[in-house]
Design a protein around this motif. Structure first.
Motif, PDB file in Angstrom:
ATOM      1  N   UNK A  38      77.474 -25.449  38.747  1.00 33.77           N
ATOM      2  CA  UNK A  38      78.289 -25.874  39.879  1.00 33.77           C
ATOM      3  C   UNK A  38      79.711 -25.335  39.754  1.00 33.77           C
ATOM      4  N   UNK A  39      80.246 -25.364  38.550  1.00 36.13           N
ATOM      5  CA  UNK A  39      81.596 -24.831  38.331  1.00 36.13           C
ATOM      6  C   UNK A  39      81.618 -23.317  38.519  1.00 36.13           C
ATOM      7  N   UNK A  40      80.618 -22.648  37.993  1.00 38.82           N
ATOM      8  CA  UNK A  40      80.561 -21.191  38.106  1.00 38.82           C
ATOM      9  C   UNK A  40      80.432 -20.743  39.553  1.00 38.82           C
ATOM     10  N   UNK A  41      79.604 -21.440  40.347  1.00 38.24           N
ATOM     11  CA  UNK A  41      79.346 -21.039  41.724  1.00 38.24           C
ATOM     12  C   UNK A  41      80.250 -21.757  42.714  1.00 38.24           C
ATOM     13  N   UNK A  42      81.115 -22.639  42.192  1.00 37.89           N
ATOM     14  CA  UNK A  42      82.119 -23.335  43.007  1.00 37.89           C
ATOM     15  C   UNK A  42      81.489 -24.131  44.153  1.00 37.89           C
ATOM     16  N   UNK A  43      80.483 -24.906  43.779  1.00 36.15           N
ATOM     17  CA  UNK A  43      79.829 -25.801  44.740  1.00 36.15           C
ATOM     18  C   UNK A  43      79.612 -27.138  44.035  1.00 36.15           C
ATOM     19  N   UNK A  44      79.146 -28.121  44.791  1.00 37.90           N
ATOM     20  CA  UNK A  44      78.829 -29.407  44.180  1.00 37.90           C
ATOM     21  C   UNK A  44      77.495 -29.311  43.439  1.00 37.90           C
ATOM     22  N   UNK A  45      77.158 -30.359  42.724  1.00 41.67           N
ATOM     23  CA  UNK A  45      75.910 -30.349  41.967  1.00 41.67           C
ATOM     24  C   UNK A  45      74.679 -30.516  42.855  1.00 41.67           C
ATOM     25  N   UNK A  46      74.867 -31.056  44.068  1.00 42.69           N
ATOM     26  CA  UNK A  46      73.706 -31.311  44.930  1.00 42.69           C
ATOM     27  C   UNK A  46      72.953 -30.032  45.299  1.00 42.69           C
ATOM     28  N   UNK A  47      73.620 -28.984  45.826  1.00 43.34           N
ATOM     29  CA  UNK A  47      72.869 -27.751  46.122  1.00 43.34           C
ATOM     30  C   UNK A  47      72.354 -27.051  44.865  1.00 43.34           C
ATOM     31  N   UNK A  48      73.049 -27.210  43.745  1.00 46.37           N
ATOM     32  CA  UNK A  48      72.571 -26.640  42.481  1.00 46.37           C
ATOM     33  C   UNK A  48      71.259 -27.299  42.079  1.00 46.37           C
TER      34      UNK A  48
END
Length: 223
Positions: A38-48
């Motif tokens: 999530x940090x690497x792709x700059x999104x929340x954990x939900x889509x990950x």
């Protein structure tokens, strides 16, 4: 955020992560943690979380209770089997196109890739181990043929057969200049067979072309 937007974001994250996996960004066996991704792709954990679930279902990841997801390790048998499936499906695609004849759009696209291949053979890049342009040219050649079939099932299954990093990226690291030339000659013969409406020849040559790559990989690959 609406459900539609959530679905779109999840899909985008899934495809972005799929691309990283197919490009070999993560070594086989690597554990993929939601927070880190999530940090690497700059999104929340939900889509990950959704992306990991989908990619495990697609066979790129493995899931173990209490351990989470890790990058799947493919055996040589897995890889060669994928090449075999791909050869049959892409051969069928060439046969279908040859039976009805090349469209002008496909003819133009394939002629462009053939010229690119010729230029790369003369450039010295391949001898220096610079394969990125060849890989893109090769992908364009094969994808243009698949899409021209207008057969959704064929396209979907052919893409799934490339759902292994080393199949997706090709065996080019082990090619000699002579083998690049042979692959280019295969492309030319495949084009000629479809252009001259020779279905059996087009089918056979595409299968020969794909299995040539599998043969080189089989000689050199170490699990």
């Amino acid at each position: 955020m609406t459900d539609a937007l959530k679905s779109t974001r999840s899909l985008n994250v899934t495809e972005a992560l799929r691309e990283l996996l197919l490009q070999g960004e993560f070594d086989p066996g690597t554990r993929l943690q939601e927070t880190w991704l999530a940090e690497r792709m700059q999104v929340s954990r939900t889509p990950i979380r959704e992306a990991l679930r989908v990619l495990a279902k697609d066979g790129l990841l493995e899931y173990a209770p209490n351990k989470g997801y890790s990058v799947r390790r493919f055996s040589l048998e897995d890889i060669v089997s994928a090449f075999r499936v791909r050869s049959v499906l892409e051969g069928l695609g060439c046969r279908l196109i040859a039976e009805r004849g090349l469209s002008e759009a496909l003819r133009t696209t394939l002629q462009s890739t053939l010229q690119s291949g010729e230029n790369l053979l003369q450039s010295g890049q391949l001898e220096r181990g610079e394969f990125d342009e060849w890989r893109e040219m090769n992908k364009a050649f094969h994808l243009a043929i698949l899409l021209e079939t207008h057969n959704d099932l064929l396209v979907r299954f052919a893409k799934q057969s490339r759902n292994i990093p080393i199949v997706f990226n090709g065996s080019f690291r082990w090619y000699s200049l002579r083998e690049f030339q042979r692959a280019h000659d295969h492309h030319q013969v495949i084009f000629d067979a479809m252009n001259q409406q020779q279905p059996e020849r087009a089918d056979f040559m595409m299968q020969e072309h794909v299995m040539h790559a599998a043969h080189i990989l089989k000689k050199n690959y170490k699990d």
